[in-house]
Scaffold this motif. Structure first.
Motif, PDB file in Angstrom:
ATOM      1  N   SER A  91      34.062  11.141  13.141  1.00  0.00           N
ATOM      2  CA  SER A  91      33.603  11.322  11.764  1.00  0.00           C
ATOM      3  C   SER A  91      34.024  10.178  10.860  1.00  0.00           C
ATOM      4  CB  SER A  91      34.188  12.607  11.181  1.00  0.00           C
ATOM      5  OG  SER A  91      33.721  13.708  11.894  1.00  0.00           O
TER       6      SER A  91
ATOM      7  N   PRO B 159      34.134   6.525   9.568  1.00  0.00           N
ATOM      8  CA  PRO B 159      33.573   5.192   9.708  1.00  0.00           C
ATOM      9  C   PRO B 159      34.736   4.227   9.913  1.00  0.00           C
ATOM     10  CG  PRO B 159      33.146   6.079   7.504  1.00  0.00           C
ATOM     11  CD  PRO B 159      34.053   7.030   8.199  1.00  0.00           C
TER      12      PRO B 159
ATOM     13  N   VAL C 112      36.408   0.299  10.235  1.00  0.00           N
ATOM     14  CA  VAL C 112      36.190  -1.095   9.897  1.00  0.00           C
ATOM     15  C   VAL C 112      36.570  -2.019  11.042  1.00  0.00           C
ATOM     16  CG1 VAL C 112      36.258  -1.097   7.415  1.00  0.00           C
ATOM     17  CG2 VAL C 112      38.368  -1.002   8.687  1.00  0.00           C
TER      18      VAL C 112
ATOM     19  N   LEU D 136      27.245   8.488  12.357  1.00  0.00           N
ATOM     20  CA  LEU D 136      28.584   8.970  12.652  1.00  0.00           C
ATOM     21  C   LEU D 136      28.478  10.192  13.549  1.00  0.00           C
ATOM     22  CD1 LEU D 136      30.071   8.716   9.091  1.00  0.00           C
ATOM     23  CD2 LEU D 136      30.591   7.257  11.019  1.00  0.00           C
TER      24      LEU D 136
ATOM     25  N   GLN E 185      28.691  22.032   1.613  1.00  0.00           N
ATOM     26  CA  GLN E 185      27.404  22.638   1.284  1.00  0.00           C
ATOM     27  C   GLN E 185      27.067  22.436  -0.184  1.00  0.00           C
ATOM     28  OE1 GLN E 185      28.478  26.522   2.815  1.00  0.00           O
ATOM     29  NE2 GLN E 185      26.767  26.432   4.240  1.00  0.00           N
TER      30      GLN E 185
ATOM     31  N   ASP F  58      36.183  16.935   3.261  1.00  0.00           N
ATOM     32  CA  ASP F  58      36.947  16.735   4.486  1.00  0.00           C
ATOM     33  C   ASP F  58      36.277  15.698   5.381  1.00  0.00           C
ATOM     34  OD1 ASP F  58      39.311  18.026   5.146  1.00  0.00           O
ATOM     35  OD2 ASP F  58      38.337  19.953   4.882  1.00  0.00           O
ATOM     36  N   VAL F  59      37.055  15.091   6.268  1.00  0.00           N
ATOM     37  CA  VAL F  59      36.502  14.027   7.119  1.00  0.00           C
ATOM     38  C   VAL F  59      35.230  14.444   7.854  1.00  0.00           C
ATOM     39  CG1 VAL F  59      37.382  12.084   8.424  1.00  0.00           C
ATOM     40  CG2 VAL F  59      38.893  13.984   7.927  1.00  0.00           C
ATOM     41  N   SER F  60      35.272  15.612   8.501  1.00  0.00           N
ATOM     42  CA  SER F  60      34.122  15.992   9.325  1.00  0.00           C
ATOM     43  C   SER F  60      32.909  16.262   8.439  1.00  0.00           C
ATOM     44  CB  SER F  60      34.454  17.223  10.157  1.00  0.00           C
ATOM     45  OG  SER F  60      34.627  18.331   9.322  1.00  0.00           O
ATOM     46  N   ILE F  61      33.143  16.853   7.268  1.00  0.00           N
ATOM     47  CA  ILE F  61      32.059  17.163   6.349  1.00  0.00           C
ATOM     48  C   ILE F  61      31.547  15.872   5.715  1.00  0.00           C
ATOM     49  CG2 ILE F  61      31.425  18.581   4.369  1.00  0.00           C
ATOM     50  CD1 ILE F  61      32.455  20.187   6.755  1.00  0.00           C
TER      51      ILE F  61
ATOM     52  N   ALA G 187      31.359  13.038   7.150  1.00  0.00           N
ATOM     53  CA  ALA G 187      30.437  12.427   8.104  1.00  0.00           C
ATOM     54  C   ALA G 187      29.074  13.092   8.041  1.00  0.00           C
ATOM     55  CB  ALA G 187      31.005  12.531   9.513  1.00  0.00           C
ATOM     56  N   GLN G 188      29.054  14.427   7.865  1.00  0.00           N
ATOM     57  CA  GLN G 188      27.768  15.118   7.759  1.00  0.00           C
ATOM     58  C   GLN G 188      26.981  14.623   6.556  1.00  0.00           C
ATOM     59  OE1 GLN G 188      28.465  19.319   7.502  1.00  0.00           O
ATOM     60  NE2 GLN G 188      29.504  19.440   9.476  1.00  0.00           N
TER      61      GLN G 188
ATOM     62  N   ILE H 114      27.342  11.784   4.880  1.00  0.00           N
ATOM     63  CA  ILE H 114      26.942  10.392   5.050  1.00  0.00           C
ATOM     64  C   ILE H 114      25.708  10.300   5.945  1.00  0.00           C
ATOM     65  CG2 ILE H 114      27.619   8.184   6.066  1.00  0.00           C
ATOM     66  CD1 ILE H 114      30.462   8.765   5.197  1.00  0.00           C
ATOM     67  N   ASN H 115      25.715  11.054   7.042  1.00  0.00           N
ATOM     68  CA  ASN H 115      24.548  11.062   7.924  1.00  0.00           C
ATOM     69  C   ASN H 115      23.311  11.570   7.198  1.00  0.00           C
ATOM     70  OD1 ASN H 115      25.850   9.991  10.119  1.00  0.00           O
ATOM     71  ND2 ASN H 115      26.266  11.957  11.090  1.00  0.00           N
TER      72      ASN H 115
ATOM     73  N   ASP I 121      19.830   9.618   6.735  1.00  0.00           N
ATOM     74  CA  ASP I 121      18.553  10.152   7.205  1.00  0.00           C
ATOM     75  C   ASP I 121      17.536  10.187   6.077  1.00  0.00           C
ATOM     76  OD1 ASP I 121      19.819  10.503   9.565  1.00  0.00           O
ATOM     77  OD2 ASP I 121      20.071  12.677   9.376  1.00  0.00           O
TER      78      ASP I 121
ATOM     79  N   SER J  37      35.837   1.846   4.272  1.00  0.00           N
ATOM     80  CA  SER J  37      35.166   2.129   5.540  1.00  0.00           C
ATOM     81  C   SER J  37      33.847   2.850   5.292  1.00  0.00           C
ATOM     82  CB  SER J  37      36.032   2.990   6.451  1.00  0.00           C
ATOM     83  OG  SER J  37      37.378   2.892   6.144  1.00  0.00           O
ATOM     84  N   VAL J  38      33.858   3.778   4.340  1.00  0.00           N
ATOM     85  CA  VAL J  38      32.626   4.493   4.010  1.00  0.00           C
ATOM     86  C   VAL J  38      31.595   3.520   3.461  1.00  0.00           C
ATOM     87  CG1 VAL J  38      31.636   6.156   2.403  1.00  0.00           C
ATOM     88  CG2 VAL J  38      33.722   6.716   3.625  1.00  0.00           C
TER      89      VAL J  38
ATOM     90  N   ARG K 131      31.324   0.371   3.968  1.00  0.00           N
ATOM     91  CA  ARG K 131      30.794  -0.505   5.013  1.00  0.00           C
ATOM     92  C   ARG K 131      29.734   0.229   5.809  1.00  0.00           C
ATOM     93  NH1 ARG K 131      32.873  -1.471  10.579  1.00  0.00           N
ATOM     94  NH2 ARG K 131      32.114  -3.483  11.297  1.00  0.00           N
ATOM     95  N   HIS K 132      29.964   1.514   6.050  1.00  0.00           N
ATOM     96  CA  HIS K 132      29.010   2.254   6.864  1.00  0.00           C
ATOM     97  C   HIS K 132      27.665   2.424   6.160  1.00  0.00           C
ATOM     98  CE1 HIS K 132      27.835   4.993  10.062  1.00  0.00           C
ATOM     99  NE2 HIS K 132      27.189   5.645   9.116  1.00  0.00           N
TER     100      HIS K 132
END
Lengths: 366, 399
Positions: free
Chosen positions: A283, A285, A287, A295, B164, B191-194, B196-197, B199-200, B204, B221-222, B224-225
């Motif tokens: 999860s 990202p 660097v 991700l 959500q 949270d980290v896992s959320i 990522a959701q 960001i994805n 999309d 890092s975010v 950059r992504h």
């Protein structure tokens, strides 16, 4: 009250006859055994921490990682004895330097708290009282445990500590109020307050979450330096795996109040075996790698701690839950040894299968 | 991204926002907070611009200026070639369809007394947009698009988790099919896992709907992504702006270099190898920023000139602009073109070390410092022939 059920000797090889259970006097500096912290709520029993065990030696750092609501903070407050005994149902054992904390008298806990174990809280603004000067709050922490010292000495000690944590012009800033400090300085002041009595156990609960990266780097360096200087044991609680990788020797991954994986930091980052740990790593990202297309997120949300899913609590979010029949849906996995010594995982997937999935499907996408 | 000659969707030139500091009964102005102090950038259609910086650097003010929640003090904001800097509320209203914000805190940005249907449907009502099958249908479609279920229509925000709720915020922003979405720390509260959701999801949606994003975050890092182009802000100024890959592979401004070396990397093996540049001190107050180069108080390579002359934002690599007298990671060609001479001898001395390193690696803290010699001590500097011994002599005299 808290004391009632814990006057007993450690149970005689009843549930599982692991080594830790059978010996009453622990060898480790901090030894937490089968800690359970449950809360009665109107909706039912909330199992915030459900059978967590770990050991920690002096001079080592343990990182506890997990999403919000996984029981990280509740565990640390439990060690500090900060739960209200009327609301929380605590069971298990916490041995700190040969002394059992859960069965100890509240007076004794109060002596230990601040003296032997100290905590740095997440939000430095709300952890400092806005009405008193920073110096007054630090000297209070010192005088509470050194009642015979006069104000002068305590103040000198506070200035010395503020200097030590890197506050410029500490002899003047000691009389400032918290609002006159920036976020990073407040966190430093909190660390000074926690360390003023040379505690041998320091619990840092998300110490850098509210801070900027550059300040975060300063604070992490500070914690590392102080640990080397004082040789204390540190528990670092965070949801940021990057922060953990900077400091921790060992890592414990929590999910829904249980430990799902624990082991040495190097192993956990290079060869994690629990799908939840894969998800956490994926999860982020990163660097230090080429940018990924997508991700590797964990679908869904953390479960409610009142109505935990049957079987493995992670199965509704686990992409591999159906790989071994019905087991994940019915049986709670035990924490068992993984491929390396000291590395433990609670997962139903067979070890070879786990390693294969990680090497083929997960590692290339991290 | 294949067409290069595109009109920018958003063009910001010399944007300034000063907040007055007032005092006393008469609200007499005693000072100004220079939150944003002359920044320029452009965003092409379909592109993502990421803005990073520490708290107090003016990131959020910039976003608020772009969506016109704040009145700019100076400068110019152009959207699709049209000057929107000082449009009135009424004139701005039709444009709000095209520029939509996503806010940081999914708890305070949703009205707790409104249902999800009311929240996500509000843009349709406010802008009086007719939908084919009614607002409810449109809202349910949006909820599905953002990974929520259509049955959530009648629920209240408190029934949802943080992730959500942020999806509800995204759905609301998408309602009127905007051209550009401006997001202020869209994932930092999650949270980290959320994270990522979400960001994805943003990724999309951009692919599907061809959206343009301006995303502000403090997490490098975010940024950059998600970004194609990245702007680094410090105390109300853009100190470096460039393509994502160019900027992350070879950050040129010392501040960017320091920021990047401070990112915690989830790899304990790197812990030993990595040398970190830890910036000393705190960000100075934007009410009283340091003169000339604003970073000179914390910069380890600051010279006299940094305290006297503000460095302009110059293009040192194609599409990569830096405002620094002594940039790091300078490409060999730029060294010749831009003429190291006009930046003083210090620059050349530094490239001596920089040229040897391939790609970006956090430099050793001692590296590129002025060589020191105490009283009765000698110091030797060994360099390739004819490069910087002369320069060193200059520097010794200068300092």
């Amino acid at each position: 009250m808290r004391r009632k059920s814990h006057k007993r000797q450690p149970p005689v090889a009843s549930v599982n006859s692991t080594e830790t259970r059978s010996r009453p006097e622990p060898a480790s500096f901090l030894d937490v055994r089968e800690l359970r912290i449950h809360f009665d709520t109107d909706d039912g029993l909330l199992r915030a921490v459900d059978g967590v065990s770990f050991e920690l030696e002096q001079g080592r750092t343990l990182g506890i990682v997990g999403e919000s609501g996984s029981g990280k903070t509740v565990t640390s407050l439990g060690i500090m004895g900060l739960h209200r005994s009327r609301r929380a149902r605590i069971s298990g054992e916490i041995w700190l330097d040969g002394e059992e904390l859960l069965s100890a008298a509240p007076e004794r806990i109060r002596q230990l708290r601040g003296q032997k174990m100290a905590m740095v809280f997440q939000d430095p603004m709300s952890a400092l009282h806005p009405f008193y000067t920073v110096g007054a709050q630090i000297t209070e922490a010192y005088q509470a445990h050194h009642p015979k010292t006069d104000r002068r000495t305590a103040r000198d000690r506070a200035v010395e500590m503020l200097n030590r944590v890197g506050i410029p012009r500490a002899d003047q800033r000691v009389d400032d109020y918290p609002h006159q400090f920036s976020g990073g300085m407040r966190q430093r002041a909190l660390i000074a307050m926690a360390l003023i009595n040379d505690p041998s156990l320091l619990i840092a609960d998300e110490p850098t979450t509210a801070l900027d990266v550059t300040v975060q780097a300063q604070i992490l360096d500070l914690i590392r330096d102080l640990q080397q200087e004082f040789g204390s044991a540190v528990i670092l609680i965070t949801h940021d795996l990057g922060v953990v990788a900077e400091l921790a020797h060992d890592i414990l991954v929590m999910y829904a109040g249980k430990c799902v994986e624990k082991g040495p930091a190097t192993k956990l980052f290079t060869a994690p075996e629990h799908p939840y740990t894969w998800g956490l790593l994926g999860s982020m990202p990163r660097v230090d790698r080429a940018p990924q297309e997508r991700l590797l997120s964990i679908p869904g949300n953390p479960p409610s701690l009142i109505r935990l899913p049957q079987g493995c609590a992670f199965h509704p979010r686990c992409p591999f839950a159906d790989r071994n029949g019905e087991k994940s849906f019915t049986e709670v996995p035990e924490l068992t040894g993984a491929s390396d010594p000291g590395h433990q995982v609670a997962c139903h997937l067979p070890p070879e299968e786990r390693r294969r999935i990680f090497a083929h499907d997960v590692a290339p996408r991290l | 991204m294949e067409i290069t000659e595109r009109e920018p969707l958003l063009k910001v030139t010399g944007l300034v926002k000063h907040f007055p500091i007032t005092q006393g009964l008469l609200r007499r102005q005693v000072g100004t907070v220079r939150a944003v102090d002359g920044i320029d950038f452009t965003v092409l259609p379909g592109e993502t611009l990421g803005i990073v910086g520490e708290s107090g650097c003016g990131k959020s003010t910039t976003v608020r200026l772009i969506v016109r929640l704040l009145e700019p003090t100076g400068g110019r904001i152009e959207f699709e070639g049209r000057d929107i800097t000082h449009l009135s509320r009424g004139a701005m209203r039709p444009l709000r369809k095209d520029i939509q914000p996503i806010f940081q805190d999914p708890y305070s940005s949703l009205n707790p007394r409104h249902t999800v249907g009311t929240i996500v449907g509000a843009p349709f009502r406010l802008q009086k947009v007719e939908t084919e099958h009614g607002v409810k249908d449109a809202v349910q479609e949006l909820l599905e698009l953002c990974g929520l279920s259509p049955e959530h229509y009648n629920r209240y925000p408190h029934e949802f988790s943080g992730g959500q709720r942020q999806r509800i915020g995204v759905a609301r922003a998408l309602a009127l099919q905007p051209k550009m979405i401006v997001a202020d720390e869209p994932v930092s509260a999650l949270d980290v896992s959320i994270q990522a959701q979400v960001i994805n999801l943003l990724d999309d949606l951009q692919k599907e709907l061809g959206l343009t994003y301006v995303i502000v975050a403090h997490d490098l890092s975010v940024i950059r992504h998600v970004s194609d182009k990245v702007a680094v802000m410090y105390l109300g100024k853009v100190v470096e702006i460039g393509g994502r890959d160019s900027l992350y592979a070879g950050p040129m401004h010392p501040y960017t270099v320091a920021l990047m070396s401070a990112i915690p990397v989830p790899d304990p093996r790197r812990r030993v190898k990595r040398e970190r540049i830890v910036l000393t001190g705190e960000v100075p107050s934007p009410a009283n920023p340091p003169p000339a180069c604003r970073f000179h108080t914390r910069c380890w390579k600051a010279q006299k000139i940094c305290r006297q002359l503000e460095p302009p934002l110059r293009e040192l690599k194609p599409g990569h602009f830096v405002a620094c007298h002594f940039p790091e990671n300078l490409p060999a060609s730029a060294e010749a073109d831009s003429g190291a001479a006009d930046r003083g001898p210090g620059a050349r001395l530094r490239e001596e070390g920089g040229g040897a390193r391939g790609g970006w690696a956090p430099p050793h803290p001692g590296w590129c410092r002025t060589p020191r010699a105490g009283r009765d001590e000698g110091a030797a500097l060994i360099t390739r022939a004819g490069r910087s011994r002369h320069a060193l002599c200059h520097r010794l005299v200068w300092n």
